[in-house]
Write an enzyme that holds these catalytic residues in place. Structure first.
Site, PDB file in Angstrom:
ATOM      1  N   HIS A 163     -74.233   6.295   1.355  1.00 11.48           N
ATOM      2  CA  HIS A 163     -74.925   5.007   1.466  1.00 11.48           C
ATOM      3  C   HIS A 163     -74.369   3.991   0.472  1.00 11.48           C
ATOM      4  CE1 HIS A 163     -78.736   6.687   3.512  1.00 11.48           C
ATOM      5  NE2 HIS A 163     -78.032   5.974   4.358  1.00 11.48           N
ATOM      6  N   CYS A 194     -60.001   1.967  17.965  1.00 16.17           N
ATOM      7  CA  CYS A 194     -61.199   1.602  17.205  1.00 16.17           C
ATOM      8  C   CYS A 194     -61.402   2.467  15.962  1.00 16.17           C
ATOM      9  CB  CYS A 194     -62.442   1.663  18.098  1.00 16.17           C
ATOM     10  SG  CYS A 194     -62.784   3.301  18.733  1.00 16.17           S
TER      11      CYS A 194
HETATM   12  C1  PEP Z   1     -62.642   7.747  15.498  1.00 12.54           C
HETATM   13  O1  PEP Z   1     -62.753   8.970  15.552  1.00 12.54           O
HETATM   14  O2  PEP Z   1     -61.577   7.158  15.176  1.00 12.54           O
HETATM   15  C2  PEP Z   1     -63.787   6.884  15.816  1.00 12.54           C
HETATM   16  C3  PEP Z   1     -63.646   5.584  15.951  1.00 12.54           C
HETATM   17  O3  PEP Z   1     -65.005   7.463  15.937  1.00 12.54           O
HETATM   18  P1  PEP Z   1     -65.900   8.005  14.694  1.00 12.54           P
HETATM   19  O4  PEP Z   1     -65.252   7.504  13.430  1.00 12.54           O
HETATM   20  O5  PEP Z   1     -67.261   7.475  14.920  1.00 12.54           O
HETATM   21  O6  PEP Z   1     -65.781   9.484  14.881  1.00 12.54           O
END
Ligand code: PEP
Ligand code: MG
Length: 524
Positions: free
Chosen positions: A178, A484
């Site tokens: 956090h 992403c």
């Molecule tokens: C990833 O794995 O790159 C992703 C965007 O998802 P998370 O970080 O939520 O696993």
């Protein structure tokens, strides 16, 4: 002497060291059990009212964290063992410390990063009450200090005056805690994983939270080099702001779409939609924090983000529970949760819970430009099964005359099987590369383990080759491909991602300006 660690919130701080682990002033024991009881009760009450007044001035994620602390302090189950110990003659401070330490030990022993990170919250509560008991008001760090210790409590962070700079250097800590989240959103430099500090260091120090390190007792030469890096960072940040309002493009004029990653619907409150190309990833795990949310709660949350985005796309990911994101009443105990029943695997196994989310998404889709994606897809069959559930729920809503829309259904590319053999997925609506998980699975190096952080490198040729071939496959088949994972917002990784053929990145809102500036520097 320079000690290396892991950057948790970028920036530079030069200042006097302040020891977070210095014990608070001594508690003076009372004459009777009744007085000890009254003292402990009053101290808990005092801690609660301090937290309540902090909630009033806090913003972003802070009120949620503080309310979580208040709820824990008001939970009689937590304080009962301490009150019981008063009956056997313990003074209030020792009774409270022992009761909380036992609870903390349980959290620290967990093999899941999420629960270990919550131990810091409990330590915070413990120290709040101990401080109230001893009425110790001398623990505040002078403004501009570098706070160091094994870990720092969220309330300690919120009580600290950061207006005159300063930073945080932790021996342990976690980038997923956090406090790390708060530090990033407030722009306070923070480094974790520095290891135990040998003696109690004092004097001036240089905190480099861009690369992850701290210099103790710096030489004049080190100070000079540090100040140069620090002002170059500040200049880059200042320049980056001028890129925020413009669409992103490389030096040669190649357009790159830059979307944002969000977790809470309230995250969009601080973002001007004109500065981004939509939401490339809305993680929905956080909505499932303490209890499973009902359809209406989810529908309102998704609808808020869609209405904010207007015509721009909002990509909402179905719940990615499991791995480092355990959810009570949903995820299961596993010896190796990153390779277990997580993401789409769990959603398909618990279709009763998944269908609630699907209905909320179908209804929310009527209010904007929604795209839905599935996490942790490993085989095409999983996409087909999930799409079939969407079709069933859509038919049910249609027969009841409920307003809805079927959004395009895409997948995360984060399991190596998909990146290596994408041909099985030629009929999905879009790909979004999850570089965080793709990297950890290709390199066999957990994303939450500081000891193997050097192996968890997205720019390793093995990972980059997969990203390049997924981008090429998308172009060939006309499937949109974005990315992403955290690499999308990392100025050091952006040139390689553009070189790999990507033209669509999704980044944390705080990284938007820096990412656009880094794109403008790419020659192609
Ligand atoms: C990833 O794995 O790159 C992703 C965007 O998802 P998370 O970080 O939520 O696993
Ligand atoms: Mg992932």
């Amino acid at each position: 002497m320079r000690i290396e660690g892991i950057p948790a919130s970028p920036g530079y701080a030069e200042g006097t060291l302040f020891n977070l682990d210095r014990p608070p002033a001594a508690y003076v024991a009372k004459a009777s059990e009744a007085e000890e009881k009254a003292a402990l009760k009053a101290a808990i009450g005092k801690a609660v009212s301090r937290l309540t007044s902090l909630v009033e001035t806090a913003d972003g994620d802070a009120p949620g964290i503080l309310e979580f602390h208040i709820a824990m302090l008001e939970d009689v189950a937590l304080s009962a063992p301490a009150f019981a110990a008063l009956g056997s003659g313990e003074p209030a401070d020792a009774a409270w410390r022992q009761a909380l330490d036992a609870e903390i030990a349980g959290y620290e022993a967990s093999d899941q990063d999420y629960f270990r990170a919550r131990a810091a919250d409990l330590r915070d509560i413990r120290d709040q009450v101990l401080r109230a008991l001893s009425e110790d008001s001398e623990t505040a760090a002078p403004p501009g200090s570098i706070l160091y210790g094994s870990d720092i409590a969220p309330t300690r962070f919120l009580e600290t005056d950061w207006s005159r700079g300063g930073g945080i250097a932790l021996g342990a800590g976690s980038t997923a805690s956090h406090v790390a989240m708060l530090a990033r959103s407030r722009g306070v430099p923070m480094v974790v994983g520095l290891g135990a500090f040998a003696d109690e260091p004092t004097g001036n120090a240089l905190l480099d939270a861009e690369h992850g390190g701290i210099v103790l007792s710096p030489s004049p030469k080190e100070i000079e080099a540090f100040r140069q890096s620090s002002s170059s960072f500040a200049a880059r940040q200042g320049q980056a702001q001028t890129f925020l309002a413009q669409p992103a493009a490389t030096k040669a004029g190649t357009s790159v779409r830059v979307q944002v990653n969000i977790a809470y619907p309230s995250d969009v409150d601080g973002i001007d939609i004109a500065t981004c190309d939509g939401v490339g990833l809305m993680r929905t795990e956080f909505l499932f924090g303490k209890a499973l949310p009902d359809e209406e709660t989810q529908y309102q949350a998704y609808r808020k983000v869609l209405e904010w985005a207007g015509e721009k796309p909002v990509t909402i990911r179905t719940i990615d529970a499991g791995g480092d994101k355990p959810i009570p009443d949903f995820t299961v105990e596993e010896t190796n949760p990153f390779l277990g029943l997580r993401g789409i695997r769990l959603s398909l196994a618990r279709s009763d819970i998944f269908r609630v989310q699907i209905r909320a998404l179908l209804r929310a889709a009527a209010h904007g430009n929604l795209k839905v994606m599935f996490p942790m897809i490993a085989r095409a069959e999983e996409h087909r099964q999930a799409a079939a559930l969407f079709a069933e729920e859509e038919a049910a809503l249609a027969s009841r005359g409920v307003a809805h829309k079927l959004p395009p259904l895409g997948i995360m590319v984060e399991v190596p099987s998909v990146a290596i053999a994408p041909e099985a997925f030629a009929d999905v609506a879009f790909f979004s590369i999850g570089s965080n998980d793709l990297t950890q699975y290709v390199m066999a190096a957990a994303r939450d383990n500081a000891a193997v952080a050097h192996l968890n490198a997205v720019r390793h040729p093995a990972v980059m080759r997969l990203i390049t071939s997924v981008a090429a496959f998308g172009r060939e088949k006309g499937i949109p491909v974005s990315l992403c994972g955290d690499a999308g917002g990392d100025p050091a990784a952006i040139p390689a991602l553009i070189e790999a053929g990507l033209r669509d990145l999704s980044v944390a809102p705080a990284q938007l300006a820096m990412a656009k500036a880094a794109i403008a520097d790419v020659p192609v």
